[in-house]
Design a protein around this motif. Structure first.
Motif, PDB file in Angstrom:
ATOM      1  N   GLU A 561       1.832   0.354  96.788  1.00 21.57           N
ATOM      2  CA  GLU A 561       3.267   0.450  97.056  1.00 21.57           C
ATOM      3  C   GLU A 561       3.656   1.923  97.214  1.00 21.57           C
ATOM      4  O   GLU A 561       3.151   2.798  96.508  1.00 21.57           O
ATOM      5  CB  GLU A 561       4.055  -0.178  95.895  1.00 21.57           C
ATOM      6  N   LYS A 616       7.885   4.242 109.289  1.00 25.01           N
ATOM      7  CA  LYS A 616       7.273   2.961 108.908  1.00 25.01           C
ATOM      8  C   LYS A 616       5.788   2.948 109.244  1.00 25.01           C
ATOM      9  O   LYS A 616       4.951   2.537 108.429  1.00 25.01           O
ATOM     10  CB  LYS A 616       7.984   1.814 109.622  1.00 25.01           C
ATOM     11  N   ALA A 617       5.441   3.392 110.465  1.00 24.96           N
ATOM     12  CA  ALA A 617       4.035   3.403 110.875  1.00 24.96           C
ATOM     13  C   ALA A 617       3.220   4.367 110.020  1.00 24.96           C
ATOM     14  O   ALA A 617       2.055   4.101 109.697  1.00 24.96           O
ATOM     15  CB  ALA A 617       3.923   3.788 112.355  1.00 24.96           C
ATOM     16  N   LYS A 619       3.832   5.158 106.836  1.00 19.97           N
ATOM     17  CA  LYS A 619       3.603   4.508 105.541  1.00 19.97           C
ATOM     18  C   LYS A 619       2.465   3.501 105.630  1.00 19.97           C
ATOM     19  O   LYS A 619       1.584   3.446 104.764  1.00 19.97           O
ATOM     20  CB  LYS A 619       4.884   3.805 105.075  1.00 19.97           C
ATOM     21  N   GLU A 620       2.494   2.681 106.705  1.00 17.55           N
ATOM     22  CA  GLU A 620       1.453   1.659 106.866  1.00 17.55           C
ATOM     23  C   GLU A 620       0.072   2.307 107.009  1.00 17.55           C
ATOM     24  O   GLU A 620      -0.920   1.802 106.472  1.00 17.55           O
ATOM     25  CB  GLU A 620       1.759   0.799 108.095  1.00 17.55           C
ATOM     26  N   LEU A 621       0.006   3.434 107.750  1.00 22.40           N
ATOM     27  CA  LEU A 621      -1.271   4.148 107.899  1.00 22.40           C
ATOM     28  C   LEU A 621      -1.786   4.628 106.545  1.00 22.40           C
ATOM     29  O   LEU A 621      -2.956   4.420 106.199  1.00 22.40           O
ATOM     30  CB  LEU A 621      -1.093   5.332 108.849  1.00 22.40           C
ATOM     31  N   LEU A 623      -1.038   3.533 103.523  1.00 21.73           N
ATOM     32  CA  LEU A 623      -1.407   2.394 102.668  1.00 21.73           C
ATOM     33  C   LEU A 623      -2.774   1.833 103.069  1.00 21.73           C
ATOM     34  O   LEU A 623      -3.550   1.397 102.214  1.00 21.73           O
ATOM     35  CB  LEU A 623      -0.343   1.301 102.760  1.00 21.73           C
ATOM     36  N   SER A 624      -3.094   1.867 104.372  1.00 24.42           N
ATOM     37  CA  SER A 624      -4.342   1.254 104.857  1.00 24.42           C
ATOM     38  C   SER A 624      -5.588   2.063 104.513  1.00 24.42           C
ATOM     39  O   SER A 624      -6.697   1.570 104.631  1.00 24.42           O
ATOM     40  CB  SER A 624      -4.268   1.072 106.378  1.00 24.42           C
ATOM     41  N   GLN A 626      -6.004   3.916 101.484  1.00 24.18           N
ATOM     42  CA  GLN A 626      -6.020   4.318 100.078  1.00 24.18           C
ATOM     43  C   GLN A 626      -7.390   4.183  99.424  1.00 24.18           C
ATOM     44  O   GLN A 626      -7.667   4.794  98.397  1.00 24.18           O
ATOM     45  CB  GLN A 626      -4.960   3.535  99.290  1.00 24.18           C
ATOM     46  N   THR A 640      -5.719   9.549 114.194  1.00 25.96           N
ATOM     47  CA  THR A 640      -4.609   8.661 114.569  1.00 25.96           C
ATOM     48  C   THR A 640      -3.542   9.435 115.328  1.00 25.96           C
ATOM     49  O   THR A 640      -2.995   8.957 116.332  1.00 25.96           O
ATOM     50  CB  THR A 640      -4.000   8.018 113.306  1.00 25.96           C
TER      51      THR A 640
END
Length: 661
Positions: A561, A616-617, A619-621, A623-624, A626, A640
């Motif tokens: 999170e 948003k993108a 954050k998702e990157l 999180l993916s 970790q 990326t």
């Protein structure tokens, strides 16, 4: 194992054309016959050229560069339709992918990744998921060659997801084997075995005997490492049996050497010698240089153990000779010679036809001699007048060209002076940035991604220590390039003075004092200077973290999170409604990841529609990734960004700091 594992490096060009594998003179004859049917401006010509490259075991960078140039010319040919230009562009991308493979094999990693990125952008643009999955697979192969297995696995898995989506069974079989090879490299033999079995099952369903035979050989070697000698022998014998039925001499030679190795270790020297001698005969018959070397290596060990020293020396010399063989160069020369012959004969035929046409014209001219003479005189007169006009214009143009060239020289000199000054300014700016050694000393598990838009930057990162506290920040000053760099020097100095002279360690109070210093410095100007800085500033002491920010937030990732703490909505600089900066305090937990960043990453335009990357993108990157180390995270975040940006210009400086506790 390195010589046994099958690495499915799919160079796939997305060509919709069938071709057989050629060899030797048959290959050259077929090349001349097929290519004579088409012009280089025809899509079938470049398709056939690319397929020949795919099917030929001797590939050169020069070949694929030439193929790319022909495809690029087709893209620019005005008479070609939009659809034909798309075909040329897709093949151009695939040629670049093959160039990437070859320069990667030479150890030019960054050049290979640049070629791959160019191919990826093209295949993305046309939604070519199969070619895109192959490109991701090949990027993984580059990292695998660099022994960077974690990043290689990341790209292999991206390829696997796409292949599952499009149900590319052949590609899936290759992905399973590549992932199995990664686990083998990391000595996770049971996981490797699992993926090899998945690949074997896929090849069996496809009735792909060659792939099945190779994969069974891989499985046999894994069982050998696990100590199950009987099962290892069984799989290698099954592999040999398939290769024997197919008459696949390359596979037969490989398996004979592998099985001979088992015999050698079991001290069955007679059987080992028989298999080695048969493998050597097959390899020499077919001209398989690498396999000749493998067979010679086995026979060298057998002869040495049998104390047949003269034969051992012969086999050792043969093995060494194969390593230095020039056979590949000879085949390339043969191919070039045959193609040159084809081009010569083609041009000769055109010249003969032109000559016949001229004879017919000459006969007609003789019948109309008087008309031709008068017409020629008129034309000659017009030509003389035209040449006089052209000569006069050329003198004017030459004079103008001299003026322009002189102006260009002056501009080039001035530009060089300015560029040299900016490069020197970069050295000065780099001197105020923390060194990597200092960062790793105080923030052991961390990374800094720093990508200036220009030679010098308005973004900077900062680190100071005071007693047991480590203070670090990511800052974004007004503008970029030279103006931004000048502001960054003032702001960096303000931070240093706040800590060193005033002894402050509370992030909010440091920002208050820095603002006071910056405003005072800019206040000396007679003009109204409103430049300043956005910043995220943290201090860490043991498992305690404090944060204060000006516009730039703090992200802590904990248990999947993102915990976001927003900054004060006021810059470090002149502001009408300024107030003290807020210091936020946190108790950190083991495994927490802390991220500070400027807005350059999330504001970058790119992707298929040329839009911003957005928060948003990002954050998702984060999180993916970790489960990755901070070093690998840095590489993935950078890759990326470059993939998203593509051919578009970088719009701002980029600074991202990551710290794991």
């Amino acid at each position: 194992m390195k010589n046994i594992l099958l690495t499915f490096l799919l160079l796939g060009s997305a060509l919709q054309i069938n071709a057989q594998s050629y060899a030797g003179n048959n290959f050259l004859d077929s090349l001349e016959k097929e290519m004579s049917k088409y012009s280089p401006k025809d899509t079938n010509y470049v398709k056939l050229l690319a397929v020949i490259g795919e099917q030929t075991p001797i590939l050169t960078l020069q070949f694929w560069d030439s193929c790319a140039i022909i495809a690029q010319n087709g893209m620019q040919e005005a008479s070609n339709s939009k659809k034909e230009k798309e075909v040329f562009e897709i093949i151009y991308g695939s040629c670049r992918g093959n160039c990437a493979y070859l320069v990667g094999a030479q150890g030019k990693t960054m050049e290979a990744l640049n070629y791959h990125n160019e191919n990826i952008q093209i295949q993305k643009r046309y939604g070519n998921k199969k070619a895109l999955s192959n490109a991701y697979n090949n990027v993984g192969y580059v990292y695998s060659n660099q022994k960077n297995d974690s990043v290689a696995l990341f790209y292999y898995e991206k390829a696997l997801l796409l292949r599952e989506e499009i149900k590319d069974t052949v590609g899936l079989a290759g992905s399973y084997n590549n992932i199995g090879a990664i686990y083998y490299n990391n000595k996770e033999n049971k996981k490797a075995l699992k993926y090899f079995h998945m690949g074997a099952k896929m090849f069996e369903s496809l009735n792909n005997k060659v792939g099945l035979a190779t994969t069974w050989g891989n499985i046999g070697m894994i069982h050998n490492l696990l100590g199950d000698k009987e099962l290892a022998m069984d799989y290698n014998l099954k592999s040999l049996e398939i290769n024997e039925k197919l008459g696949h001499k390359a596979g037969i030679a490989d398996k004979l050497v592998d099985l001979g190795g088992f015999d050698f270790k079991a001290n069955r020297l007679k059987q080992a010698r028989a298999k080695g001698e048969r493998a050597l005969a097959i390899a020499q018959e077919m001209g398989y240089v690498k396999k000749i070397g493998r067979a010679a290596s086995l026979l060298y060990k057998v002869s040495k153990k049998e104390k047949k020293w003269e034969e051992a020396l012969t086999m050792r010399n043969l093995q060494t000779t194969m390593q230095d063989s020039l056979s590949s160069k000879q085949l390339v020369k043969s191919l070039a010679k045959q193609q040159a012959k084809f081009e010569y004969e083609k041009q000769k035929a055109l010249d003969d036809a032109e000559h016949l046409k001229l004879l017919v014209l000459e006969e007609e001219k003789q019948k109309k001699q008087s008309v031709v003479i008068i017409s020629a005189a008129i034309v000659l007169g017009l030509v003389v007048l035209f040449l006089l006009f052209v000569f006069n214009r050329l003198r004017v143009i030459k004079r103008q060209k001299g003026i322009i060239e002189n102006s260009n020289l002056i501009l080039e000199e001035k530009n060089k002076e300015i560029t040299d000054s900016i490069i020197y300014a970069k050295r000065i700016q780099n001197a105020i940035l923390p060194t990597e050694k200092l960062l790793k000393k105080h923030l052991k598990e961390s990374f800094v991604l720093y990508k200036p838009k220009d030679i010098v930057a308005g973004d900077f990162y900062w680190l100071e220590t005071n007693e047991n506290k480590v203070l670090f920040a990511a800052a974004d000053c007004t503008g970029h390039g030279v103006p931004g760099a000048m502001v960054s020097v003032v702001c960096n100095n303000g931070l240093n003075r706040s800590v060193r002279e005033h002894g402050l360690t509370d992030p909010g109070k440091i920002l208050d004092k820095t603002r006071e210093i910056v405003v005072k410095e800019f206040g000396k100007s007679e003009e109204d200077v409103k430049d300043g800085m956005d910043i995220a500033l943290c201090s860490i002491e043991s498992m305690k973290l404090q944060y204060a920010g000006a516009h730039n937030p703090l992200w802590i990732i904990r248990n999947g999170e993102v915990l976001e703490t927003k900054a004060n909505k006021q810059p470090i600089g002149q502001f009408d409604y300024s107030e003290p900066y807020t210091t936020h305090s946190f108790d950190l937990e083991q495994g927490d990841s802390v991220y500070l960043f400027s807005d350059g990453y999330i504001d970058q335009f790119g992707g298929e529609k040329g839009k911003k990357f957005k928060t948003k993108a990002f954050k998702e990157l984060l999180l993916s990734i970790q489960d990755k180390s901070m070093e690998v995270q840095n590489q993935i975040i950078d890759d990326t960004f470059e993939t998203w940006k593509g051919a578009l210009e970088q719009i701002d400086d980029v600074c991202v700091i990551g710290v794991r506790v």
